[in-house]
Design a protein around this motif. Sequence first.
Motif, short mmCIF file in Angstrom:
data_model
loop_
_atom_site.label_atom_id
_atom_site.label_comp_id
_atom_site.label_asym_id
_atom_site.label_seq_id
_atom_site.Cartn_x
_atom_site.Cartn_y
_atom_site.Cartn_z
N SER A 36 0.83 -1.21 0.00
CA SER A 36 0.00 0.00 0.00
C SER A 36 0.85 1.25 0.00
CB SER A 36 -0.93 -0.01 1.21
OG SER A 36 -1.80 -1.11 1.16
N SER A 40 1.49 3.09 -3.73
CA SER A 40 0.69 4.31 -3.91
C SER A 40 1.53 5.57 -3.76
CB SER A 40 -0.44 4.33 -2.89
OG SER A 40 0.07 4.34 -1.57
N ARG A 50 -5.74 6.68 -5.00
CA ARG A 50 -4.81 5.86 -4.23
C ARG A 50 -5.40 4.50 -3.89
NH1 ARG A 50 -1.74 7.70 1.38
NH2 ARG A 50 -0.58 5.76 1.68
N LEU A 51 -6.68 4.43 -3.58
CA LEU A 51 -7.29 3.16 -3.22
C LEU A 51 -7.33 2.22 -4.42
CD1 LEU A 51 -8.57 1.52 -0.98
CD2 LEU A 51 -10.79 2.49 -1.59
N ALA A 124 -6.38 -0.58 4.60
CA ALA A 124 -7.42 0.43 4.44
C ALA A 124 -7.36 1.47 5.55
CB ALA A 124 -8.79 -0.24 4.40
N MET A 127 -4.53 3.85 5.05
CA MET A 127 -4.81 4.85 4.03
C MET A 127 -5.74 5.93 4.56
SD MET A 127 -6.71 4.64 0.42
CE MET A 127 -8.16 5.01 1.38
N VAL A 134 -11.21 9.44 -0.98
CA VAL A 134 -11.53 8.25 -1.77
C VAL A 134 -13.00 8.30 -2.17
CG1 VAL A 134 -11.58 5.73 -1.80
CG2 VAL A 134 -9.81 6.92 -0.50
N SER A 138 -14.84 3.40 -5.15
CA SER A 138 -13.57 2.74 -4.89
C SER A 138 -13.64 1.90 -3.62
CB SER A 138 -12.45 3.78 -4.75
OG SER A 138 -12.22 4.44 -5.98
N TRP A 139 -14.37 2.41 -2.61
CA TRP A 139 -14.56 1.62 -1.39
C TRP A 139 -15.38 0.37 -1.68
CZ3 TRP A 139 -11.51 1.86 2.41
CH2 TRP A 139 -10.97 3.07 2.85
N PHE A 142 -13.14 -2.06 -3.27
CA PHE A 142 -12.24 -2.63 -2.27
C PHE A 142 -12.95 -3.72 -1.47
CE2 PHE A 142 -10.37 -2.78 1.98
CZ PHE A 142 -9.01 -2.91 1.68
#
Length: 275
Positions: A36, A40, A50-51, A124, A127, A134, A138-139, A142
């Motif tokens: 991570s 990133s 980034r995620l 996570a 981040m 974010v 994107s979440w 993930f």
Amino acid sequence: MTNILIIARKEIQEGLRNRWVLATTLLLAALALTLSFLGSAPTGNVGVNRLDVIIVSLSSLTIFLVPLIALLLSHDAVVGEAERGTMLLLLSYPIGRSEVILGKFLGHLAILAFATFCGYGAAALAMIGTGAEVEPQSWIAFGFMVGYSVLLGAIFLAIGYLTSTLASERSTAGGIAIGIWLFFVLIYDMALLGGLVAAQGHAVPPLLLDLLLVANPTDAYRLLNLGTGSAGALSGLAGVAESSRLSPPVLTIALLAWTIVPLAVANLIFSRREA
């Protein structure tokens, strides 16, 4: 159902006693955090979410590491207990043989799921701690990646159980498990790439390509997590996903089938062998 949960709890307790839970959780967390932060680092300069970079990095980690952990957990689940003589003791209780297989599978799956959620969750949280913005999609991506990572682990747990019921010795099961990992994670894709190169630019029938992709659960996992959205653009698999007829529901069904079929065959072999 009670017997299944009792056996699952037994496997979890053995995993705690043998430090499997701690070892796998720390390993996944350490590698997830490393990927991570390193993966990133340049995103702020190129304007990449980034995620999404973390999803690509963790998906690649999952393909190599989670199947190996699953096979190491499950390859001696049956043959190992048979060699130690504990399987005979276990079967002396009023427990069905299918309950033994399902209970052990659920226990190992709980260990793997706990390690995956904690390990990837640490990435996570790290981040979030940096204050990075974010987008909601994107979440969601993930979350699906973590869920499909557990499903990929379940597949190789089931394959490990099939190996354990077929092998007559624990060492043989271990060798077969390593061979299975090498085949699905490395050799299969190299052979597939070699076949595409050997085609010398001739178009591969879409149906054949789709069948070749679902014939390897790691490739189906790749398409699910790295074939769409920003992750698809970063990984380079967006083009493959666009040319494929394999939708996410179809790929999900294929992964579920990869879990159910080996586990059902392992249960059948185990029942007949002990009968």
